[in-house]
Design a protein around this motif. Structure first.
Motif, PDB file in Angstrom:
ATOM      1  N   SER A  68       0.889  -1.641  -0.125  1.00  8.19           N
ATOM      2  CA  SER A  68      -0.410  -0.212  -0.035  1.00  8.19           C
ATOM      3  C   SER A  68       0.930   1.252   0.340  1.00  8.19           C
ATOM      4  CB  SER A  68      -1.254  -0.173   1.141  1.00  8.19           C
ATOM      5  OG  SER A  68      -0.399   0.404   2.641  1.00  8.19           O
ATOM      6  N   VAL A  69       0.555   2.230  -0.246  1.00  8.71           N
ATOM      7  CA  VAL A  69       1.368   3.290  -0.823  1.00  8.71           C
ATOM      8  C   VAL A  69       0.448   4.640   0.854  1.00  8.71           C
ATOM      9  CG1 VAL A  69       2.109   5.814  -2.030  1.00  8.71           C
ATOM     10  CG2 VAL A  69       1.259   2.988  -2.910  1.00  8.71           C
TER      11      VAL A  69
ATOM     12  N   PHE B 193      -0.486  10.593   2.154  1.00 10.18           N
ATOM     13  CA  PHE B 193      -1.162  11.719   3.078  1.00 10.18           C
ATOM     14  C   PHE B 193      -1.881  11.387   4.599  1.00 10.18           C
ATOM     15  CE2 PHE B 193      -3.125   9.087  -0.447  1.00 10.18           C
ATOM     16  CZ  PHE B 193      -3.653  10.277  -1.883  1.00 10.18           C
TER      17      PHE B 193
ATOM     18  N   TYR C 189      -7.512  18.606   2.943  1.00  6.96           N
ATOM     19  CA  TYR C 189      -8.408  18.034   2.535  1.00  6.96           C
ATOM     20  C   TYR C 189     -10.011  18.148   2.487  1.00  6.96           C
ATOM     21  CZ  TYR C 189      -7.689  13.808   0.230  1.00  6.96           C
ATOM     22  OH  TYR C 189      -7.791  12.521  -1.172  1.00  6.96           O
TER      23      TYR C 189
ATOM     24  N   GLY D 153     -10.452   4.773   3.716  1.00  4.58           N
ATOM     25  CA  GLY D 153     -10.056   5.063   2.801  1.00  4.58           C
ATOM     26  C   GLY D 153     -10.492   6.586   2.678  1.00  4.58           C
ATOM     27  N   CYS D 154     -11.526   6.440   4.603  1.00  8.11           N
ATOM     28  CA  CYS D 154     -11.826   7.483   4.193  1.00  8.11           C
ATOM     29  C   CYS D 154     -11.792   9.059   3.858  1.00  8.11           C
ATOM     30  CB  CYS D 154     -13.064   7.103   5.062  1.00  8.11           C
ATOM     31  SG  CYS D 154     -12.390   8.006   7.129  1.00  8.11           S
TER      32      CYS D 154
ATOM     33  N   SER E 235     -16.643  11.426   1.910  1.00  8.77           N
ATOM     34  CA  SER E 235     -16.859  10.025   0.742  1.00  8.77           C
ATOM     35  C   SER E 235     -18.206   9.103   2.417  1.00  8.77           C
ATOM     36  CB  SER E 235     -15.731   9.117  -0.176  1.00  8.77           C
ATOM     37  OG  SER E 235     -14.785   9.660   1.286  1.00  8.77           O
TER      38      SER E 235
ATOM     39  N   ASP F  18      -9.099   5.265   7.435  1.00  9.43           N
ATOM     40  CA  ASP F  18      -8.257   5.744   6.626  1.00  9.43           C
ATOM     41  C   ASP F  18      -6.740   5.013   7.853  1.00  9.43           C
ATOM     42  OD1 ASP F  18      -8.244   7.709   4.450  1.00  9.43           O
ATOM     43  OD2 ASP F  18      -6.509   7.361   5.743  1.00  9.43           O
ATOM     44  N   ILE F  19      -6.047   4.910   6.896  1.00 10.94           N
ATOM     45  CA  ILE F  19      -4.621   4.478   7.494  1.00 10.94           C
ATOM     46  C   ILE F  19      -4.238   6.423   8.355  1.00 10.94           C
ATOM     47  CG2 ILE F  19      -2.970   5.109   5.594  1.00 10.94           C
ATOM     48  CD1 ILE F  19      -1.669   1.979   5.944  1.00 10.94           C
TER      49      ILE F  19
ATOM     50  N   ALA G 175      -6.483  -0.349   5.302  1.00  5.34           N
ATOM     51  CA  ALA G 175      -7.593  -1.144   4.276  1.00  5.34           C
ATOM     52  C   ALA G 175      -7.909  -2.324   4.119  1.00  5.34           C
ATOM     53  CB  ALA G 175      -7.878  -0.394   3.434  1.00  5.34           C
ATOM     54  N   GLU G 176      -6.097  -2.997   4.580  1.00  7.81           N
ATOM     55  CA  GLU G 176      -6.135  -4.475   4.770  1.00  7.81           C
ATOM     56  C   GLU G 176      -6.705  -5.544   6.112  1.00  7.81           C
ATOM     57  OE1 GLU G 176      -3.859  -2.113   3.961  1.00  7.81           O
ATOM     58  OE2 GLU G 176      -3.307  -1.951   1.946  1.00  7.81           O
TER      59      GLU G 176
ATOM     60  N   SER H  17     -13.828   5.476  -1.798  1.00  6.72           N
ATOM     61  CA  SER H  17     -13.516   7.033  -2.410  1.00  6.72           C
ATOM     62  C   SER H  17     -12.214   7.383  -3.258  1.00  6.72           C
ATOM     63  CB  SER H  17     -14.545   7.939  -2.355  1.00  6.72           C
ATOM     64  OG  SER H  17     -14.385   9.037  -2.858  1.00  6.72           O
ATOM     65  N   ALA H  18     -11.728   7.146  -4.487  1.00  7.23           N
ATOM     66  CA  ALA H  18     -11.153   8.185  -4.785  1.00  7.23           C
ATOM     67  C   ALA H  18      -9.791   7.335  -3.821  1.00  7.23           C
ATOM     68  CB  ALA H  18     -10.527   9.710  -4.295  1.00  7.23           C
TER      69      ALA H  18
ATOM     70  N   PHE I 266      -4.279   0.902  -1.713  1.00  6.48           N
ATOM     71  CA  PHE I 266      -4.078  -0.311  -1.091  1.00  6.48           C
ATOM     72  C   PHE I 266      -3.061  -0.833  -1.743  1.00  6.48           C
ATOM     73  CE2 PHE I 266      -9.019   0.998   0.297  1.00  6.48           C
ATOM     74  CZ  PHE I 266      -8.419   2.254   0.421  1.00  6.48           C
TER      75      PHE I 266
HETATM   76  C1  LIG Z   1      -8.200  10.722  -2.494  1.00  2.00           C
HETATM   77  S1  LIG Z   1      -7.952  10.197  -0.451  1.00  2.00           S
HETATM   78  C2  LIG Z   1      -9.455   9.638  -0.682  1.00  2.00           C
HETATM   79  C3  LIG Z   1     -10.212  10.581   0.221  1.00  2.00           C
HETATM   80  C4  LIG Z   1     -11.948  10.585   0.375  1.00  2.00           C
HETATM   81  N1  LIG Z   1     -12.488   8.796   0.662  1.00  2.00           N
HETATM   82  C5  LIG Z   1     -12.643  11.278  -0.969  1.00  2.00           C
HETATM   83  O1  LIG Z   1     -13.220  10.529  -1.663  1.00  2.00           O
HETATM   84  O2  LIG Z   1     -11.828  12.233  -0.511  1.00  2.00           O
HETATM   85  C6  LIG Z   1      -6.521   8.637  -0.104  1.00  2.00           C
HETATM   86  C7  LIG Z   1      -7.372   8.294   1.519  1.00  2.00           C
HETATM   87  O3  LIG Z   1      -6.623   6.867   1.498  1.00  2.00           O
HETATM   88  C8  LIG Z   1      -6.005   6.424   2.425  1.00  2.00           C
HETATM   89  N2  LIG Z   1      -5.483   5.786   2.395  1.00  2.00           N
HETATM   90  C9  LIG Z   1      -3.774   5.430   1.534  1.00  2.00           C
HETATM   91  N3  LIG Z   1      -4.034   4.239   1.321  1.00  2.00           N
HETATM   92  C10 LIG Z   1      -4.150   3.460   2.753  1.00  2.00           C
HETATM   93  C11 LIG Z   1      -4.085   2.373   3.049  1.00  2.00           C
HETATM   94  N4  LIG Z   1      -3.701   1.121   2.607  1.00  2.00           N
HETATM   95  N5  LIG Z   1      -5.740   1.975   4.077  1.00  2.00           N
HETATM   96  C12 LIG Z   1      -6.587   2.697   4.466  1.00  2.00           C
HETATM   97  N6  LIG Z   1      -6.541   4.221   4.216  1.00  2.00           N
HETATM   98  C13 LIG Z   1      -4.626   4.271   3.290  1.00  2.00           C
HETATM   99  C14 LIG Z   1      -5.370   7.637   2.540  1.00  2.00           C
HETATM  100  O4  LIG Z   1      -5.074   7.793   3.726  1.00  2.00           O
HETATM  101  C15 LIG Z   1      -6.206   8.640   2.235  1.00  2.00           C
HETATM  102  O5  LIG Z   1      -6.494   9.415   2.905  1.00  2.00           O
END
Ligand SMILES: C[S@@+](CC[C@H](N)C(=O)[O-])C[C@H]1O[C@@H](n2cnc3c(N)ncnc32)[C@H](O)[C@@H]1O
Length: 271
Positions: A2-3, A6, A15, A49-50, A55, A70-71, A95-96, A111-112, A117
């Motif tokens: 995962s990456v 944020f 955000y 990933g809220c 979302s 969210d991570i 998320a995993e 969402s986005a 992940f």
């Molecule tokens: C682009 S944002 C989207 C936020 C929101 N869902 C929206 O629609 O605006 C992506 C989100 O995914 C989270 N994220 C990235 N990798 C994750 C992981 N492995 N587990 C949980 N959250 C993760 C990031 O921290 C970030 O808040």
């Protein structure tokens, strides 16, 4: 893998300010798919990933309980600050590894987010927590947009197309999953009842300043800012000036209509 891009507090607070809620067109498609497969009332929705909860909160009227995860601790902290419905809670976790029981979730949304992940592990986790006939909905807007304003929509769209060309150099390879309309992720979903809807266009009125703020929340802009801070800020100033000049406007509060192109993946766990 995962990456994680944020995590910073300032990024999280921007955000909350600038990210947009999923639009009605997408929500309607999700609910008509879910309602055909799982009868109401719906118990639990999990939004993975809220971020700061844009979302997540919109799901609250449709479920007994909604969990946003969210991570990033910073994102969850900001999400919790928004006064919200009592049936929405948040948790900082990957998320995993979601803090919910087996076969307990009616709808899982991302969402986005899903493209960040570890897809293989995440899909296993989704399968563990979805109820039989429970559904997943992964959606995102693509990294391109059109900006409409009076008779200068073409020029305005060109300004923002130029922005995405510059930011393209700082784009994480995971964004290719979005560019290709989540095709790869769709194919990895182990259910036969699944659909992928491309080119859903959502048209959102917003001020020029909100649009420029939104651009600054993108992971690729954040990377540009970290790598070349002066150039990144210069680009923002140029976009603002060029836009005002084209529109013949004096205020960045001038409202434009932004057209986003979205992809939506829906799938249903078998009985
Ligand atoms: C682009 S944002 C989207 C936020 C929101 N869902 C929206 O629609 O605006 C992506 C989100 O995914 C989270 N994220 C990235 N990798 C994750 C992981 N492995 N587990 C949980 N959250 C993760 C990031 O921290 C970030 O808040």
């Amino acid at each position: 893998m995962s990456v994680r891009l944020f995590e910073e507090k300032e990024h999280a607070s921007n955000y909350k300010k600038f990210r947009i809620e999923p639009q009605e067109e997408i929500i309607n498609l999700i609910f008509s798919y879910l309602n055909e497969r799982l009868p109401k009332p719906h118990g639990l929705a999990v939004d993975v990933g809220c971020g700061t909860g844009q979302s997540t909160r919109i799901l609250s009227p449709y479920f007994q309980k909604v969990l946003g995860t969210d991570i990033s601790e910073a994102q969850i902290e900001e999400a919790k600050k928004v006064p919200g419905s009592p049936n929405v809670t948040y948790s900082a976790c990957p998320a995993e590894e979601l803090p919910v029981g087996d076969a307990s979730v009616d709808l899982l949304t991302a969402s986005a987010a899903v493209h960040w992940f570890n897809i293989e592990k995440f899909l296993k986790e989704v399968d563990r927590i979805l109820k039989p006939r429970g559904c997943l909905a992964f959606f995102s807007y693509l990294p391109r947009l059109e900006v409409h304003y009076k008779d200068c929509s073409e020029q305005m769209s060109q300004v923002f197309s130029d922005v995405f060309s510059i930011l393209g150099r700082y784009q994480h390879e995971r964004i290719n999953l979005v560019r290709t309309g989540y095709k790869e992720i769709f194919e990895a979903i182990p259910y036969s009842d699944k659909i992928r809807v491309e080119s859903i266009v959502t048209k959102i009125p917003m001020s020029l300043s909100a649009l420029i703020g939104l651009i600054q929340t993108l992971a690729m802009f954040q990377t540009y800012l970290r790598t070349e801070p002066e150039k990144a800020m210069e680009m923002i100033r140029t976009v603002e000036q060029r836009s005002l000049q084209i529109m013949g406007a004096s205020s960045t509060e001038t409202v434009v209509e932004v057209w986003f192109y979205n992809v939506l993946v829906l799938a249903c766990k078998p009985q």
